[in-house]
Design a protein around this motif. Structure first.
Motif, PDB file in Angstrom:
ATOM      1  N   GLN A  97       0.587  16.959  -3.065  1.00 21.74           N
ATOM      2  CA  GLN A  97       0.766  15.489  -2.980  1.00 21.74           C
ATOM      3  C   GLN A  97      -0.131  14.845  -1.929  1.00 21.74           C
ATOM      4  O   GLN A  97       0.249  13.862  -1.291  1.00 21.74           O
ATOM      5  CB  GLN A  97       2.235  15.138  -2.723  1.00 21.74           C
ATOM      6  N   LYS A 128       2.085   1.711  -3.610  1.00 23.10           N
ATOM      7  CA  LYS A 128       1.019   2.244  -4.475  1.00 23.10           C
ATOM      8  C   LYS A 128       0.872   3.746  -4.313  1.00 23.10           C
ATOM      9  O   LYS A 128       0.567   4.446  -5.252  1.00 23.10           O
ATOM     10  CB  LYS A 128      -0.317   1.578  -4.112  1.00 23.10           C
ATOM     11  N   ARG A 129       1.041   4.218  -3.081  1.00 23.39           N
ATOM     12  CA  ARG A 129       0.860   5.645  -2.800  1.00 23.39           C
ATOM     13  C   ARG A 129       2.182   6.416  -2.899  1.00 23.39           C
ATOM     14  O   ARG A 129       2.288   7.523  -2.369  1.00 23.39           O
ATOM     15  CB  ARG A 129       0.267   5.825  -1.404  1.00 23.39           C
ATOM     16  N   LYS A 130       3.156   5.817  -3.482  1.00 21.90           N
ATOM     17  CA  LYS A 130       4.475   6.452  -3.655  1.00 21.90           C
ATOM     18  C   LYS A 130       5.047   6.936  -2.323  1.00 21.90           C
ATOM     19  O   LYS A 130       5.589   8.030  -2.222  1.00 21.90           O
ATOM     20  CB  LYS A 130       4.375   7.621  -4.637  1.00 21.90           C
ATOM     21  N   ARG A 131       4.886   6.126  -1.282  1.00 21.08           N
ATOM     22  CA  ARG A 131       5.464   6.501   0.004  1.00 21.08           C
ATOM     23  C   ARG A 131       6.768   5.738   0.249  1.00 21.08           C
ATOM     24  O   ARG A 131       7.327   5.794   1.322  1.00 21.08           O
ATOM     25  CB  ARG A 131       4.476   6.226   1.155  1.00 21.08           C
ATOM     26  N   ASP A 186      -7.902   7.429   2.778  1.00 17.76           N
ATOM     27  CA  ASP A 186      -8.464   8.385   1.833  1.00 17.76           C
ATOM     28  C   ASP A 186      -8.537   9.807   2.412  1.00 17.76           C
ATOM     29  O   ASP A 186      -9.133  10.023   3.467  1.00 17.76           O
ATOM     30  CB  ASP A 186      -9.866   7.933   1.419  1.00 17.76           C
ATOM     31  N   ASP A 233      -2.525  13.165  -2.618  1.00 19.37           N
ATOM     32  CA  ASP A 233      -2.890  11.848  -3.163  1.00 19.37           C
ATOM     33  C   ASP A 233      -1.945  10.732  -2.713  1.00 19.37           C
ATOM     34  O   ASP A 233      -2.106   9.582  -3.099  1.00 19.37           O
ATOM     35  CB  ASP A 233      -2.958  11.906  -4.706  1.00 19.37           C
ATOM     36  N   ARG A 234      -0.995  11.067  -1.867  1.00 22.68           N
ATOM     37  CA  ARG A 234      -0.088  10.035  -1.354  1.00 22.68           C
ATOM     38  C   ARG A 234      -0.502   9.489   0.009  1.00 22.68           C
ATOM     39  O   ARG A 234       0.247   8.741   0.628  1.00 22.68           O
ATOM     40  CB  ARG A 234       1.338  10.584  -1.268  1.00 22.68           C
ATOM     41  N   HIS A 235      -1.652   9.886   0.492  1.00 21.53           N
ATOM     42  CA  HIS A 235      -2.109   9.364   1.791  1.00 21.53           C
ATOM     43  C   HIS A 235      -2.553   7.912   1.665  1.00 21.53           C
ATOM     44  O   HIS A 235      -3.039   7.490   0.618  1.00 21.53           O
ATOM     45  CB  HIS A 235      -3.278  10.189   2.316  1.00 21.53           C
ATOM     46  N   LEU A 236      -2.428   7.164   2.760  1.00 21.06           N
ATOM     47  CA  LEU A 236      -2.835   5.759   2.759  1.00 21.06           C
ATOM     48  C   LEU A 236      -4.296   5.598   3.183  1.00 21.06           C
ATOM     49  O   LEU A 236      -4.950   4.639   2.823  1.00 21.06           O
ATOM     50  CB  LEU A 236      -1.923   4.945   3.682  1.00 21.06           C
ATOM     51  N   SER A 255       0.833  -1.202   0.000  1.00 25.30           N
ATOM     52  CA  SER A 255       0.000   0.000   0.000  1.00 25.30           C
ATOM     53  C   SER A 255       0.869   1.255   0.000  1.00 25.30           C
ATOM     54  O   SER A 255       0.520   2.258  -0.611  1.00 25.30           O
ATOM     55  CB  SER A 255      -0.997  -0.001   1.164  1.00 25.30           C
TER      56      SER A 255
END
Lengths: 203, 294
Positions: B276, A174-177, B283, B278-281, A171
């Motif tokens: 950014q 997927k979120r580029k973390r 929502d 949209d990078r949260h895990l 996960s």
């Protein structure tokens, strides 16, 4: 307490409390057992009967083994709540941090090996590269844990750990973390030289 | 205004979004973050558990570099880095022998004097000068829909040693003041300085899930629709583990966990991709759509 009153050894007690006080920088003798620390400890439910005040008492009574091997020493999250609220300014988290190091120096198997593995993997990565690399130290941490489980032939926990970390990793990916490149600081040489000098001095 | 900037390791990896947002938002306030050259890891909380000398030496090197820039102040957004650096500075000032020992190997020596600030201290200066209020580009009514529980965690206000603490230890108000300047009323709640477990989320999952569940439950009970945080470790934990601890502790609600820079950036009219978010895990965009911010 694990030491019965008739087994109290004043010399052993004195040397233990002096060692912990000096290394942690905390005045353990100032504790008057008001238990304000115990009331606010967020991991109190996880640490059984060992609360910060009782840990200080164990040390005062000279029970070295109990002081080095108990749930509070290992599961303390260093949130510093106890120390902030202590009327005598005793920062028990500094005491648990000190006891972790003393347990390692005494070559005791940590009560919570995963916690010990994590902190050493993190710090070693920070010193090796000058910056902590998440992917690298997490990898080393996982391998250390898997080797421990393998020795005990505990394959179930290896599989569970793998699944948990793979789920989180996916996960995050997927979120580029997740960061793939290696972070390095050239100044790590200075830190490494300081570390070497300090460890030579200790010997 | 130029200000020295120590991002720390996590802002270059899993929380790279916080680095990007901080730069953008501060620029919007007329503050330019000057990243100090070749900084190293501060040792975080692990150093204190493994090696007390390194716990001082690692942040000391960064202090030397920061002082050499000639800037008067250094901002450190990550709470752990902020705490470690402030504590090291304080200790070196009191212990000249330790300072000399460390300085012996440093190419940029620690003298003392640079002001080490948390992100909130810098933002509060911009609130006081009116720059935050002036930077708002969206309709203030849309911002009123945020019902945030401001979550500070441990290391923003509690330190292992006596250092000058910039906010109330038990009931800090820094984030609430920043949000108020945007017209957002933060909620009163009881767990703003409780611990999320930090690395225990990896090494002692049951303990940290129980801690985060208490935080979640109180925020939900107070009617919060999001968390606002400044610490990347708190953000990652609360953001990544809601689906793990929720079923275990009977929590059905999921709350987005915003960095304070995300709320500021949105108020300044920046978009989800620019910040950014949209990078949260967990929502974090549905709420923004409901509030018609995006």
């Amino acid at each position: 307490m694990t030491v019965p009153a008739h087994a109290y050894d004043p010399e052993a007690a004195r040397s233990l409390i002096v060692e912990v006080s000096e290394r942690s920088g905390q005045n353990l003798l100032a504790c008057y057992q008001c238990r304000r620390c115990a009331a606010g400890c967020p991991v109190g439910e996880e640490t059984g009967y060992v609360t910060p005040d009782r840990l200080i008492r164990m040390i005062a009574l000279g029970d070295r083994q109990a002081a080095l091997e108990n749930e509070l020493v290992w599961r303390c999250v260093s949130c510093y709540t106890c120390g902030t609220r202590c009327p005598n300014d005793i920062q028990t988290a500094r005491i648990t941090e000190t006891l972790k190091k003393m347990a390692k120096e005494a070559h005791l198997e940590p009560l919570r090996p995963k916690i010990a593995d994590f902190h050493s993997a993190f710090l070693e990565s920070g010193v090796r590269w000058g910056r902590a690399n998440e992917m690298e130290f997490m990898g080393i941490y996982e391998v250390k844990g898997a080797l421990r489980s393998m020795k005990k032939k505990d394959f179930k926990s290896i599989a569970e750990e793998l699944k948990t970390q793979a789920d989180l990793g996916l996960s995050m990916f997927k979120r580029k973390r997740m960061h793939m490149g290696l972070q390095v600081s050239a100044g790590r040489k200075e830190i490494q030289r300081l570390q070497k000098k300090a460890s030579q001095k200790k010997r | 205004m130029d200000i020295a900037y120590y991002p720390g390791c996590s802002l270059k990896a899993s929380s790279a979004l916080y680095d990007v947002q901080s730069r953008r938002v501060f620029e919007g306030l007329g503050i330019y973050l000057k990243e100090i050259p070749d900084w190293n890891c501060c040792g975080a909380t692990s150093a204190g558990k493994v090696d007390d000398f390194l716990a001082m030496a690692m942040p000391a090197r960064n202090l030397g570099i920061a002082e050499a820039t000639g800037l008067a102040e250094m901002v450190i957004p990550c709470s752990a880095c902020y705490s470690r650096t402030l504590v090291a500075q304080n200790r070196l000032e009191k212990d000249p022998v330790l300072k000399d020992t460390i300085n012996a190997e440093l190419s940029r020596k620690v003298g003392g004097g640079i002001k080490v600030s948390s992100i909130l201290e810098v933002l509060l200066t911009a609130v006081a000068s009116g720059d935050v209020a002036k930077s708002i580009r969206v309709d203030k009514k849309t911002l009123k829909g945020f019902k945030p529980a401001c979550y500070y965690g441990c290391l923003q206000t509690r330190f292992p040693e006596a250092v000058p603490v910039p906010d109330d230890v038990e009931n800090p108000q820094g984030m609430e003041k920043v949000l108020k300047a945007l017209g957002i009323q933060a909620l009163d709640w009881s767990y703003k300085t409780d611990c999320c477990g930090a690395s225990a989320a990896v090494t002692d999952a049951d303990a940290s899930d129980a801690l985060m569940a208490r935080i979640m439950k109180d925020a939900v009970a107070r009617g919060a629709n999001c968390f606002v945080v400044t610490c990347p470790m708190c953000q990652l934990n609360l953001d990544a583990y809601q689906d793990r601890l929720g079923p275990k502790h009977g929590i059905r609600e999921r709350l987005p966990v915003y960095f304070i820079t995300e709320i500021l950036g949105l108020a300044m009219g920046m978009g989800v991709e620019e910040l950014q978010i949209d990078r949260h895990l967990t929502d974090a965009t549905t709420l923004l759509k409901e509030l018609e911010l995006i």
